[in-house]
Design an enzyme around this catalytic site. Structure first.
Site, PDB file in Angstrom:
ATOM      1  N   ASN A 154     -14.472   8.524   1.690  1.00 12.56           N
ATOM      2  CA  ASN A 154     -15.619   8.098   2.491  1.00 12.56           C
ATOM      3  C   ASN A 154     -16.283   9.284   3.191  1.00 12.56           C
ATOM      4  O   ASN A 154     -17.220   9.095   3.968  1.00 12.56           O
ATOM      5  CB  ASN A 154     -15.196   7.060   3.527  1.00 12.56           C
ATOM      6  N   LYS A 199     -17.659   9.126   8.203  1.00 11.28           N
ATOM      7  CA  LYS A 199     -17.895   8.956   6.764  1.00 11.28           C
ATOM      8  C   LYS A 199     -18.924  10.007   6.319  1.00 11.28           C
ATOM      9  O   LYS A 199     -18.553  11.137   6.097  1.00 11.28           O
ATOM     10  CB  LYS A 199     -18.275   7.506   6.477  1.00 11.28           C
ATOM     11  N   THR A 218      -9.929   5.158  27.556  1.00 14.33           N
ATOM     12  CA  THR A 218      -9.324   5.967  26.489  1.00 14.33           C
ATOM     13  C   THR A 218      -9.925   7.375  26.514  1.00 14.33           C
ATOM     14  O   THR A 218     -11.094   7.560  26.874  1.00 14.33           O
ATOM     15  CB  THR A 218      -9.510   5.287  25.108  1.00 14.33           C
ATOM     16  N   THR A 219      -9.112   8.331  26.156  1.00 12.73           N
ATOM     17  CA  THR A 219      -9.535   9.735  26.194  1.00 12.73           C
ATOM     18  C   THR A 219     -10.698   9.981  25.235  1.00 12.73           C
ATOM     19  O   THR A 219     -10.733   9.441  24.129  1.00 12.73           O
ATOM     20  CB  THR A 219      -8.328  10.633  25.806  1.00 12.73           C
ATOM     21  N   HIS A 275     -17.130  -6.659   8.788  1.00 10.69           N
ATOM     22  CA  HIS A 275     -15.905  -5.857   8.857  1.00 10.69           C
ATOM     23  C   HIS A 275     -14.946  -6.372   9.934  1.00 10.69           C
ATOM     24  O   HIS A 275     -15.362  -6.938  10.945  1.00 10.69           O
ATOM     25  CB  HIS A 275     -16.297  -4.404   9.185  1.00 10.69           C
ATOM     26  N   ARG A 322       0.829  -1.213   0.000  1.00  9.32           N
ATOM     27  CA  ARG A 322       0.000   0.000   0.000  1.00  9.32           C
ATOM     28  C   ARG A 322       0.861   1.259   0.000  1.00  9.32           C
ATOM     29  O   ARG A 322       1.695   1.428   0.875  1.00  9.32           O
ATOM     30  CB  ARG A 322      -0.914   0.011   1.228  1.00  9.32           C
ATOM     31  N   GLU A 361     -24.057  -6.071   8.752  1.00  4.78           N
ATOM     32  CA  GLU A 361     -23.960  -4.669   8.317  1.00  4.78           C
ATOM     33  C   GLU A 361     -25.181  -4.344   7.459  1.00  4.78           C
ATOM     34  O   GLU A 361     -25.830  -5.251   6.944  1.00  4.78           O
ATOM     35  CB  GLU A 361     -22.685  -4.454   7.494  1.00  4.78           C
ATOM     36  N   HIS A 381     -21.688   2.533   6.770  1.00  5.55           N
ATOM     37  CA  HIS A 381     -21.721   3.086   5.407  1.00  5.55           C
ATOM     38  C   HIS A 381     -23.102   3.606   5.015  1.00  5.55           C
ATOM     39  O   HIS A 381     -23.355   3.903   3.850  1.00  5.55           O
ATOM     40  CB  HIS A 381     -21.230   2.038   4.406  1.00  5.55           C
ATOM     41  N   SER A 401     -22.354 -14.547  12.779  1.00  5.67           N
ATOM     42  CA  SER A 401     -21.794 -13.405  12.060  1.00  5.67           C
ATOM     43  C   SER A 401     -21.910 -13.584  10.549  1.00  5.67           C
ATOM     44  O   SER A 401     -21.571 -14.647  10.017  1.00  5.67           O
ATOM     45  CB  SER A 401     -20.317 -13.293  12.461  1.00  5.67           C
ATOM     46  N   SER A 405     -19.301  -2.483   2.646  1.00  5.49           N
ATOM     47  CA  SER A 405     -18.462  -1.403   2.121  1.00  5.49           C
ATOM     48  C   SER A 405     -17.773  -1.723   0.815  1.00  5.49           C
ATOM     49  O   SER A 405     -17.487  -0.823   0.037  1.00  5.49           O
ATOM     50  CB  SER A 405     -17.409  -1.032   3.150  1.00  5.49           C
ATOM     51  N   ASP A 407     -24.301  -2.901  11.988  1.00  8.98           N
ATOM     52  CA  ASP A 407     -23.302  -1.882  11.662  1.00  8.98           C
ATOM     53  C   ASP A 407     -23.851  -1.065  10.486  1.00  8.98           C
ATOM     54  O   ASP A 407     -24.027  -1.595   9.387  1.00  8.98           O
ATOM     55  CB  ASP A 407     -21.992  -2.591  11.293  1.00  8.98           C
ATOM     56  N   THR A 424     -20.624   5.282  12.379  1.00  5.82           N
ATOM     57  CA  THR A 424     -19.413   6.102  12.441  1.00  5.82           C
ATOM     58  C   THR A 424     -19.795   7.562  12.269  1.00  5.82           C
ATOM     59  O   THR A 424     -20.831   7.885  11.668  1.00  5.82           O
ATOM     60  CB  THR A 424     -18.406   5.715  11.340  1.00  5.82           C
TER      61      THR A 424
HETATM   62  N1  PLP Z   1     -17.505  -0.801  10.169  1.00  7.92           N
HETATM   63  C1  PLP Z   1     -17.362  -0.871   8.836  1.00  7.92           C
HETATM   64  C2  PLP Z   1     -18.307  -1.733   8.051  1.00  7.92           C
HETATM   65  C3  PLP Z   1     -16.349  -0.139   8.183  1.00  7.92           C
HETATM   66  O1  PLP Z   1     -16.217  -0.228   6.859  1.00  7.92           O
HETATM   67  C4  PLP Z   1     -15.481   0.667   8.954  1.00  7.92           C
HETATM   68  C5  PLP Z   1     -14.411   1.473   8.311  1.00  7.92           C
HETATM   69  O2  PLP Z   1     -14.280   1.622   7.158  1.00  7.92           O
HETATM   70  C6  PLP Z   1     -15.670   0.697  10.327  1.00  7.92           C
HETATM   71  C7  PLP Z   1     -16.675  -0.047  10.905  1.00  7.92           C
HETATM   72  C8  PLP Z   1     -14.767   1.536  11.176  1.00  7.92           C
HETATM   73  O3  PLP Z   1     -15.222   2.861  11.191  1.00  7.92           O
HETATM   74  P1  PLP Z   1     -14.225   4.053  11.525  1.00  7.92           P
HETATM   75  O4  PLP Z   1     -13.525   4.408  10.261  1.00  7.92           O
HETATM   76  O5  PLP Z   1     -15.066   5.135  12.083  1.00  7.92           O
HETATM   77  O6  PLP Z   1     -13.241   3.512  12.535  1.00  7.92           O
END
Ligand code: PLP
Length: 458
Positions: free
Chosen positions: A53, A247, A276-277, A141, A21, A184, A216, A136, A188, A213, A244
């Protein structure tokens, strides 16, 4: 062990496979989305980004920037600690309220990213509910998979979007066991969409929790941006909706939404939340402005869908193979890692277009692709330029086309930016050109690789 030699050898292996990459060093121009400056080996140049994204360009939206500036000046930069230790700011509280109402849930809980929200929530729930088992979707992801792996509970995998297979797996289990069905809404990489209602029907029949999830999809679908679950009017059926803020909302952070007891439980037991902060208040304020804006404005969503349609139509006309789906994600299938990288490099170097190659392990080997994500801010001219560039590269490299290219294709009219195609096959270094040679006879290119509607199976 020679550590340095080990690292170098592993990296060489990636390079030989064409899946090393290389980051594109970009500087986005606020206010000129989707344009950015690219710092390459030849110096700096302007490029058009086609793979972001930040799906709706909200990362540059005036309301988001104003909220962030104002909060930064008012509260300073950081949150000052974890949420428990002096890190809860009023902006976090307001944002959690906004997210809970977005999904019609009692409560929401913020995390530092979508990845962390999946990892921490699934890991905590699965590990702590006695004898829990997770079922699952096979295309889930990495963050969901890692969360379950961390919990060390038993996991079963059902075939992608296959409700019958899910039912078979659930029917096999002890009815008394706690179960989490995780999946999901918009996947994605293929851009396909889960049958949420049917999955909920089956999960309900076997008394399983549902974890969706919507990373997206939030901001992108539904009258208020509540995702596919809002669009399909099924949000109330899901135990947990995860999303999230990075995106469609254009900033950073992740969250879950669910019952008050569930969110409080995760808040109280999850190490990935507790230790975590918290995200900076200015970030929370920017996201809040973004969520509020997309709750009341559908303009961005509609315009984006129009752009997606236009790109798809152009690809179809040119016979450039892409997966058919009902979402905003357009996977252009190359199916070869080295070639995928070469096309991406040519797009950048010769046409000022940035689309990164997507290779294994993000997608299975043999399904390498360019993942195009049109935004509401890509103009007609941007789209025509993209199609023109892809068409030229497809011809120059002899990449397979997916369909018969008809006579008199109006490619010349497609590209007001670059101008009409005036090459002949000899100049292009190929035996025949689909627009100038064989296509007059309605003959497809030799190397037909994948039909337009091919679905990747993994
Ligand atoms: N869930 C899915 C399906 C994703 O594609 C991603 C990231 O691309 C995430 C979770 C993670 O999200 P974030 O980028 O906010 O960490």
């Amino acid at each position: 062990m020679n550590y340095e030699a080990f690292f170098a050898d592993q990296l060489d292996h990636l390079k030989r496979e064409g899946r090393y990459r290389v980051f594109a060093d970009l500087e986005r121009y606020a206010g000129s989305y989707p344009k950015a400056a690219y710092h390459g080996q030849q110096g700096m140049r302007d490029v058009t980004v086609w793979c972001s994204n930040d799906y709706l360009g909200m990362g540059q939206h005036a309301s988001v920037l104003a909220a962030m500036h104002e909060t930064l000046d008012k509260t300073g930069a950081g949150a000052g600690g974890t949420r428990n230790i002096s890190g809860t700011s009023h902006q976090h509280v307001l944002l959690e309220r906004e997210l809970a109402t977005l999904h019609g849930k009692e409560s929401a809980l913020l995390f530092t990213s979508g990845y962390v929200s999946n990892w921490a929530t699934l890991g905590t729930l699965a590990a702590n509910m006695p004898n829990c088992i997770v079922i699952s979707d096979e295309d889930n992801h990495a963050s969901m998979i890692e969360g379950v792996r961390h919990s060390r509970v038993e996991k079963r995998v059902f075939k992608h979007n296959d409700v019958r297979d899910l039912e078979r797996q659930l029917a096999d289990l002890d009815p008394a066991r706690p179960k989490i069905v995780m999946f999901e809404s918009v996947y994605s990489m293929d851009g396909d969409i889960a049958p949420i209602a049917e999955i909920c029907d089956v999960a309900d029949a076997y008394n399983a929790m549902t974890y969706l999830d919507e990373v997206h999809a939030v901001g992108m679908y539904g009258a208020h941006g509540g995702g596919i679950s809002e669009r399909d009017n099924v949000a109330h059926r899901l135990t947990i909706i995860e999303g999230t803020l990075a995106k469609a909302y254009g900033v950073m952070g992740g969250y879950i939404a669910g019952s008050a007891a569930l969110c409080d439980y995760v808040r109280s037991f999850s190490s990935g939340f507790i230790f975590t902060t918290a995200i900076p208040p200015a970030v929370a304020a920017g996201v809040c402005a973004s969520v509020k804006h997309l709750k009341q404005s559908s303009f961005e969503r509609e315009r984006q869908q129009d752009r997606v349609r236009r790109v798809r139509q152009g690809l179809d006309q040119l016979g450039i193979p892409h997966l058919d789906n009902d979402s905003h994600i357009i996977p252009v299938m190359v199916r070869n890692a080295v070639r995928c990288k070469e096309i991406s490099d040519r797009l950048m170097d010769e046409y000022g277009i940035y689309i990164q190659p997507i290779n294994y392990p993000t997608v299975p080997r043999g399904t390498e692709r360019l993942r195009i994500t049109p935004s509401p801010l890509h103009s007609d001219a941007d789209i025509d330029h993209l199609l023109f560039a892809l068409n030229e590269i497809w011809t120059k490299l002899g990449v397979g086309r997916s369909a018969v290219v008809g006579e008199g294709h109006p490619l010349a009219e497609l590209c007001p930016v670059v101008g009409p195609l005036q090459a002949d096959p000899a100049e292009l270094g190929v035996d025949s050109c689909p627009f100038i040679g064989d296509a007059r006879e309605g003959v497809a290119q030799e190397q037909v690789s994948a039909p337009v509607t091919t679905k990747v199976t993994t």
